[in-house]
Each structure stands twice: as C-alpha cells, then as structure tokens.
Design an enzyme around this catalytic site. Structure first.
Site, PDB file in Angstrom:
ATOM      1  N   SER A 133       0.865  -1.181   0.000  1.00 44.56           N
ATOM      2  CA  SER A 133       0.000   0.000   0.000  1.00 44.56           C
ATOM      3  C   SER A 133       0.900   1.230   0.000  1.00 44.56           C
ATOM      4  O   SER A 133       2.070   1.145   0.406  1.00 44.56           O
ATOM      5  CB  SER A 133      -0.843  -0.003   1.276  1.00 44.56           C
ATOM      6  OG  SER A 133      -1.456   1.248   1.485  1.00 44.56           O
ATOM      7  N   TYR A 146      -2.664  -0.946  10.450  1.00 43.06           N
ATOM      8  CA  TYR A 146      -2.549  -1.102   8.999  1.00 43.06           C
ATOM      9  C   TYR A 146      -1.188  -0.593   8.500  1.00 43.06           C
ATOM     10  O   TYR A 146      -0.495  -1.270   7.736  1.00 43.06           O
ATOM     11  CB  TYR A 146      -3.688  -0.328   8.324  1.00 43.06           C
ATOM     12  CG  TYR A 146      -3.824  -0.555   6.844  1.00 43.06           C
ATOM     13  CD1 TYR A 146      -4.587  -1.611   6.351  1.00 43.06           C
ATOM     14  CD2 TYR A 146      -3.217   0.296   5.921  1.00 43.06           C
ATOM     15  CE1 TYR A 146      -4.729  -1.814   4.984  1.00 43.06           C
ATOM     16  CE2 TYR A 146      -3.355   0.106   4.558  1.00 43.06           C
ATOM     17  CZ  TYR A 146      -4.118  -0.951   4.094  1.00 43.06           C
ATOM     18  OH  TYR A 146      -4.256  -1.145   2.738  1.00 43.06           O
TER      19      TYR A 146
HETATM   20  P1  NAD Z   1     -11.523  -6.116  -0.296  1.00 47.55           P
HETATM   21  O1  NAD Z   1     -12.168  -5.925   1.034  1.00 47.55           O
HETATM   22  O2  NAD Z   1     -12.295  -5.864  -1.535  1.00 47.55           O
HETATM   23  O3  NAD Z   1     -10.864  -7.567  -0.387  1.00 47.55           O
HETATM   24  C1  NAD Z   1     -10.277  -8.190   0.709  1.00 47.55           C
HETATM   25  C2  NAD Z   1     -10.180  -9.668   0.437  1.00 47.55           C
HETATM   26  O4  NAD Z   1      -9.590 -10.301   1.587  1.00 47.55           O
HETATM   27  C3  NAD Z   1     -11.552 -10.322   0.255  1.00 47.55           C
HETATM   28  O5  NAD Z   1     -11.440 -11.370  -0.695  1.00 47.55           O
HETATM   29  C4  NAD Z   1     -11.842 -10.892   1.633  1.00 47.55           C
HETATM   30  O6  NAD Z   1     -12.761 -11.972   1.630  1.00 47.55           O
HETATM   31  C5  NAD Z   1     -10.457 -11.346   2.033  1.00 47.55           C
HETATM   32  N1  NAD Z   1     -10.325 -11.514   3.479  1.00 47.55           N
HETATM   33  C6  NAD Z   1     -10.653 -10.631   4.452  1.00 47.55           C
HETATM   34  N2  NAD Z   1     -10.413 -11.167   5.667  1.00 47.55           N
HETATM   35  C7  NAD Z   1      -9.929 -12.421   5.444  1.00 47.55           C
HETATM   36  C8  NAD Z   1      -9.508 -13.475   6.294  1.00 47.55           C
HETATM   37  N3  NAD Z   1      -9.520 -13.354   7.636  1.00 47.55           N
HETATM   38  N4  NAD Z   1      -9.094 -14.637   5.731  1.00 47.55           N
HETATM   39  C9  NAD Z   1      -9.086 -14.766   4.360  1.00 47.55           C
HETATM   40  N5  NAD Z   1      -9.460 -13.798   3.524  1.00 47.55           N
HETATM   41  C10 NAD Z   1      -9.874 -12.643   4.056  1.00 47.55           C
HETATM   42  O7  NAD Z   1     -10.253  -5.164  -0.234  1.00 47.55           O
HETATM   43  P2  NAD Z   1      -9.216  -4.650  -1.325  1.00 47.55           P
HETATM   44  O8  NAD Z   1      -9.278  -3.165  -1.293  1.00 47.55           O
HETATM   45  O9  NAD Z   1      -9.333  -5.366  -2.603  1.00 47.55           O
HETATM   46  O10 NAD Z   1      -7.851  -5.036  -0.583  1.00 47.55           O
HETATM   47  C11 NAD Z   1      -6.966  -6.034  -1.036  1.00 47.55           C
HETATM   48  C12 NAD Z   1      -5.566  -5.681  -0.557  1.00 47.55           C
HETATM   49  O11 NAD Z   1      -5.185  -4.436  -1.134  1.00 47.55           O
HETATM   50  C13 NAD Z   1      -5.442  -5.504   0.957  1.00 47.55           C
HETATM   51  O12 NAD Z   1      -4.242  -6.064   1.410  1.00 47.55           O
HETATM   52  C14 NAD Z   1      -5.408  -3.990   1.118  1.00 47.55           C
HETATM   53  O13 NAD Z   1      -4.735  -3.606   2.276  1.00 47.55           O
HETATM   54  C15 NAD Z   1      -4.659  -3.604  -0.136  1.00 47.55           C
HETATM   55  N6  NAD Z   1      -4.841  -2.217  -0.526  1.00 47.55           N
HETATM   56  C16 NAD Z   1      -6.060  -1.719  -0.824  1.00 47.55           C
HETATM   57  C17 NAD Z   1      -6.196  -0.390  -1.192  1.00 47.55           C
HETATM   58  C18 NAD Z   1      -7.513   0.210  -1.532  1.00 47.55           C
HETATM   59  O14 NAD Z   1      -7.574   1.441  -1.651  1.00 47.55           O
HETATM   60  N7  NAD Z   1      -8.562  -0.559  -1.732  1.00 47.55           N
HETATM   61  C19 NAD Z   1      -5.060   0.428  -1.240  1.00 47.55           C
HETATM   62  C20 NAD Z   1      -3.818  -0.113  -0.923  1.00 47.55           C
HETATM   63  C21 NAD Z   1      -3.725  -1.435  -0.568  1.00 47.55           C
END
Ligand code: NAD
Length: 250
Positions: A133, A146
């Site tokens: 991130s 985080y």
């Molecule tokens: P999202 O909530 O759409 O997806 C999260 C995924 O993780 C889902 O498939 C969920 O079912 C799974 N998950 C959650 N808890 C879990 C657990 N205990 N065991 C197994 N699976 C689990 O979120 P996203 O935005 O797609 O995030 C994905 C990654 O990207 C994360 O690591 C997040 O920190 C990172 N990220 C997101 C952003 C953003 O702006 N969305 C920015 C930077 C980094």
C-alpha cells in the site's frame, strides 16, 4: 497465454484488487486458486468463470494459512493480498483489532511464503507479489495497525527477494493508493467518526486529498502490474516496491 502451466494463488481474491489480479493472471493462462470470504453463490459463479478451485480458510490464523496452502497445492505465483482495515485514534484502538490486522495483513504473507518457497526453489521459478500500500511507505493518522503491517510487509518482501534471488524467484510489492473497493468503502463511517466529517468530505478531503490525480486507482491496473511482474522481462525486478498511487508518495 504466457502463464499456461503455471498455478497462481491470490489470497483474498473473492473481491476487489485480489479478484482483478486473479482475472488478469487467468487471462494469461494461469490456473488460479480463489481465497477469501463472501456469498456462496457469488463464489460459485467466480469459480465457474475462472475454472478455479477455492479455499475459504481464515488467514488471520496460523492454522487457516496451513489449510489454505494444503488446499492450494504447489503454487508458482503467490500473491499475498488478503487484508483488512480499521480506523481509530491509537488510544481507542482495540488491541484485538491490532492483533487481527497484524495477523492477516502481515503474518499471513510470511506463513504462505514459508509454505510456498520450497516448491518454488525446487521448480527453479517463482513469483511472490505482495499487495502492500502507499501506507507501506508513508503513514496516515488513525491507521496504526494497517500502517505498521504494511511497512512490515515491505520489509518481509525485501528479505524474500534476497533469499530467493539465486533461485529465479522474485519477490516484490505493489503499493496502490486508494482503489475503490469494499475495503475503502467500509472505512468511511469510522473515518467520519474519527475526524468528525461528512461522507462526502471523507472521500474528497481525506481519501482523494492524498492522491494528486484526485481519482481512485482501478483494480485492473494492479492486475496488469502483477502480470508484468510475472514476465521474463521482469526477472531482475526483485525486492522492489512499486507505487500505483497517482503520485501520492512522490
Ligand atoms: P476487499 O475488502 O475488496 O478484499 C479483501 C479480500 O480479503 C476479500 O477477498 C476478503 O474476503 C479477504 N479476506 C478478508 N479477511 C480475510 C480473512 N480473515 N481470511 C481470508 N481472507 C480474508 O479489499 P481490497 O481493497 O481489494 O484489498 C486487497 C488488498 O489491497 C489488501 O491487502 C489492502 O490492504 C490492499 N490495498 C487496498 C487499497 C484500496 O484502496 N482498496 C489500497 C492499498 C492497498
């Protein structure tokens, strides 16, 4: 279809960025494994669309990660992507939330790598891609766990890169800025509370304020970057932390 014959596991791939990365790897011929939580019918649909196997293991526990790796089998491409967010001032931040976020966002990536690396070394090829991130490089208030987990993930990635370099296995981070996914949408109410702001103001003055483009990153852009890191042309990209954040960390 340069990934035909390769097996890819993307953790947290039932939604958001993980799903986009899975779709992109599948489009290049990879055999994909879905992981994460969600509606049973939706997941069944995704399995059909992607001819994917699926594990619903809880990756915030050591046993859950072991179960996932058992169900996934040998993987050539490991994308550590599962993650969650919690927003609160440090004095109100519940210690259980801290532990859960460190377990899911950081420890699970160590544990999956611990299981996956022996096969990658034996195969003489592998790619580990960690969804970090912008918060692996810079901080924001109210995101203690985080930010700590993502900085840790960037460090873990560098160690993996050094240990695996001679085995034709690379380890890199992709570090998105704000991508419109459920993870971002769900943090809006707590941010409204922590900062005493309206929803609109949180979106424009907190989220998009950090991003010079003033636009959300699209999940497909992260998928395209992951595909590139799997190419032979990327074999010397190792231990890097690629920002896809519209200039946030510039
Ligand atoms: P999202 O909530 O759409 O997806 C999260 C995924 O993780 C889902 O498939 C969920 O079912 C799974 N998950 C959650 N808890 C879990 C657990 N205990 N065991 C197994 N699976 C689990 O979120 P996203 O935005 O797609 O995030 C994905 C990654 O990207 C994360 O690591 C997040 O920190 C990172 N990220 C997101 C952003 C953003 O702006 N969305 C920015 C930077 C980094």
């Amino acid at each position: 279809m340069f990934l035909s014959g390769k097996r890819a596991l993307v953790t947290g791939s039932t939604s958001g960025i993980g799903l986009a990365v899975t779709r992109a790897l599948h489009a290049e011929g990879a055999d994909v494994v879905l992981s994460g939580f969600g509606d049973e019918d939706e997941i069944a649909k995704l399995q059909k669309e992607l001819s994917a196997s699926y594990s619903g293991a809880d990756l915030s526990t050591t046993e859950g990660v072991a179960q996932l790796m058992e169900e996934a089998g040998d993987v050539d491409i490991l994308v550590n992507n599962a993650g969650m967010q919690f927003v609160s001032p440090v004095e109100d931040f519940p210690p259980e939330k801290w532990n859960k976020i460190i377990s899911l966002n950081l420890s699970s990536a160590f544990l999956t790598s611990h299981h996956a690396v022996p096969y990658m070394k034996k195969a003489g090829w592998g790619r580990i891609i960690n969804t970090a991130s912008a918060h692996s490089k810079v901080a924001s208030p109210y995101k203690a766990a985080y930010v700590a987990a993502k900085h840790g993930l960037a460090g873990l990635t560098k160690v993996l890169a050094l240990e695996l370099a001679e085995h034709n296995v690379t380890a890199n981070c992709i570090s998105p800025g704000y991508v419109w996914t459920p993870l971002v949408e769900n943090q809006i109410p707590d941010t409204m509370k922590a900062r005493n702001m309206s929803r609109e103001d949180v979106i424009n003055e907190v989220l998009l304020d950090s991003q010079p483009t003033k636009k959300f990153v699209q999940p497909e852009e992260i998928g395209a970057m992951a595909v590139f890191l799997c190419r032979d042309e990327a074999q010397n990209i190792n231990g890097a932390n690629w920002s896809v954040d519209g200039g946030w960390t510039a």
